[in-house]
Design a protein around this motif. Structure first.
Motif, PDB file in Angstrom:
ATOM      1  N   SER A  20     145.064 -50.251 -12.890  1.00  0.00           N
ATOM      2  CA  SER A  20     144.759 -48.787 -12.893  1.00  0.00           C
ATOM      3  C   SER A  20     145.025 -47.922 -14.084  1.00  0.00           C
ATOM      4  O   SER A  20     144.133 -47.250 -14.582  1.00  0.00           O
ATOM      5  CB  SER A  20     145.536 -48.502 -11.579  1.00  0.00           C
ATOM      6  OG  SER A  20     145.296 -49.213 -10.505  1.00  0.00           O
ATOM      7  N   LYS A  24     142.303 -45.901 -16.208  1.00  0.00           N
ATOM      8  CA  LYS A  24     142.220 -44.539 -16.358  1.00  0.00           C
ATOM      9  C   LYS A  24     142.351 -43.981 -17.923  1.00  0.00           C
ATOM     10  O   LYS A  24     141.589 -43.298 -18.228  1.00  0.00           O
ATOM     11  CB  LYS A  24     143.244 -44.052 -15.907  1.00  0.00           C
ATOM     12  CG  LYS A  24     143.404 -43.994 -14.320  1.00  0.00           C
ATOM     13  CD  LYS A  24     144.359 -43.168 -13.531  1.00  0.00           C
ATOM     14  CE  LYS A  24     144.321 -42.950 -12.167  1.00  0.00           C
ATOM     15  NZ  LYS A  24     145.490 -42.404 -11.280  1.00  0.00           N
ATOM     16  N   PRO A  30     141.169 -37.682 -17.197  1.00  0.00           N
ATOM     17  CA  PRO A  30     142.140 -37.841 -16.084  1.00  0.00           C
ATOM     18  C   PRO A  30     141.502 -36.812 -14.627  1.00  0.00           C
ATOM     19  O   PRO A  30     141.800 -37.567 -13.473  1.00  0.00           O
ATOM     20  CB  PRO A  30     143.525 -37.070 -16.445  1.00  0.00           C
ATOM     21  CG  PRO A  30     143.477 -36.841 -17.796  1.00  0.00           C
ATOM     22  CD  PRO A  30     141.888 -36.777 -18.328  1.00  0.00           C
ATOM     23  N   ALA A  33     138.784 -39.217 -13.303  1.00  0.00           N
ATOM     24  CA  ALA A  33     139.311 -40.522 -12.730  1.00  0.00           C
ATOM     25  C   ALA A  33     140.072 -40.162 -11.312  1.00  0.00           C
ATOM     26  O   ALA A  33     139.944 -41.256 -10.283  1.00  0.00           O
ATOM     27  CB  ALA A  33     140.769 -40.920 -13.618  1.00  0.00           C
ATOM     28  N   GLU A  34     140.524 -39.029 -11.102  1.00  0.00           N
ATOM     29  CA  GLU A  34     141.224 -38.636  -9.783  1.00  0.00           C
ATOM     30  C   GLU A  34     140.050 -38.359  -8.748  1.00  0.00           C
ATOM     31  O   GLU A  34     140.255 -38.765  -7.656  1.00  0.00           O
ATOM     32  CB  GLU A  34     142.327 -37.577  -9.907  1.00  0.00           C
ATOM     33  CG  GLU A  34     143.493 -37.856 -10.693  1.00  0.00           C
ATOM     34  CD  GLU A  34     144.201 -39.193 -10.106  1.00  0.00           C
ATOM     35  OE1 GLU A  34     144.221 -39.244  -8.895  1.00  0.00           O
ATOM     36  OE2 GLU A  34     144.520 -39.821 -10.996  1.00  0.00           O
ATOM     37  N   HIS A  53     146.737 -39.323  -4.582  1.00  0.00           N
ATOM     38  CA  HIS A  53     145.729 -39.044  -5.697  1.00  0.00           C
ATOM     39  C   HIS A  53     145.219 -37.498  -5.372  1.00  0.00           C
ATOM     40  O   HIS A  53     144.979 -36.965  -6.371  1.00  0.00           O
ATOM     41  CB  HIS A  53     144.857 -39.918  -5.476  1.00  0.00           C
ATOM     42  CG  HIS A  53     145.113 -41.165  -6.185  1.00  0.00           C
ATOM     43  ND1 HIS A  53     145.495 -41.280  -7.474  1.00  0.00           N
ATOM     44  CD2 HIS A  53     145.459 -42.264  -5.718  1.00  0.00           C
ATOM     45  CE1 HIS A  53     145.758 -42.529  -7.636  1.00  0.00           C
ATOM     46  NE2 HIS A  53     145.826 -43.326  -6.812  1.00  0.00           N
ATOM     47  N   LEU A 125     138.225 -48.905 -12.770  1.00  0.00           N
ATOM     48  CA  LEU A 125     138.947 -48.084 -12.270  1.00  0.00           C
ATOM     49  C   LEU A 125     138.286 -48.235 -10.669  1.00  0.00           C
ATOM     50  O   LEU A 125     139.375 -47.978  -9.823  1.00  0.00           O
ATOM     51  CB  LEU A 125     138.732 -46.552 -12.703  1.00  0.00           C
ATOM     52  CG  LEU A 125     139.398 -45.262 -11.851  1.00  0.00           C
ATOM     53  CD1 LEU A 125     140.992 -45.560 -11.925  1.00  0.00           C
ATOM     54  CD2 LEU A 125     139.054 -44.126 -12.485  1.00  0.00           C
TER      55      LEU A 125
END
Length: 148
Positions: A20, A24, A30, A33-34, A53, A125
């Motif tokens: 992970s 990321k 970021p 990615a979330e 998350h 991811l």
């Protein structure tokens, strides 16, 4: 009677965490990615991962409007830009493999917004969060146990 285990081998947890983190970091965005991990977690019905998350996304400044409309991103108009939409389409295609392979047009769309390295990290991811979702859902881990 339900039989399950809440135990997760520490070596497995470290390996999943390393995957992970590498994905990321390589993606380098970021907030995106979330959005990706939240969307996969919605599809996989992983309450633990959603809870975790969503909090991390807020820390990274993901707008509440995006979080509110993520489950309906395709219909959300300009709430998501073209790059985010391409990443979310690929996320869904990798997460829901009931129709077979990820369609070429989904990869091609993502490749217009990500170079080879970025695309590889995006795929990594999605694979990582799908692994985490399955680990948490199969053990029926409830939300609320994550602390940053």
């Amino acid at each position: 009677m339900t039989t399950r285990t809440e135990h997760l081998d520490p070596a497995v947890a470290r390996a999943l965490s390393a995957l992970s983190a590498a994905a990321k970091q390589g993606l380098g965005d970021p907030a995106l990615a979330e959005l990706v991990v939240i969307r996969a977690s919605q599809l996989n019905h992983c309450a633990f991962c959603l809870d975790m998350h969503l909090g991390i996304a807020r820390q990274h400044g993901v707008p509440e409007r995006q979080l509110d409309l993520l489950a309906a991103w395709e219909e959300a108009g300009d709430v998501f830009d073209a790059r985010e939409r391409a990443a979310l389409a690929l996320t869904e295609a990798i997460t829901v493999l009931t129709d077979g392979f990820v369609p070429d047009e989904v990869y091609e769309r993502a490749a217009r917004h990500f170079d080879d390295t970025g695309l590889a990290h995006l795929v990594g991811l999605v694979v990582a969060i799908n692994n985490w979702n399955r680990v948490m859902v199969s053990r029926r881990i409830p939300p609320g146990g994550y602390t940053p």
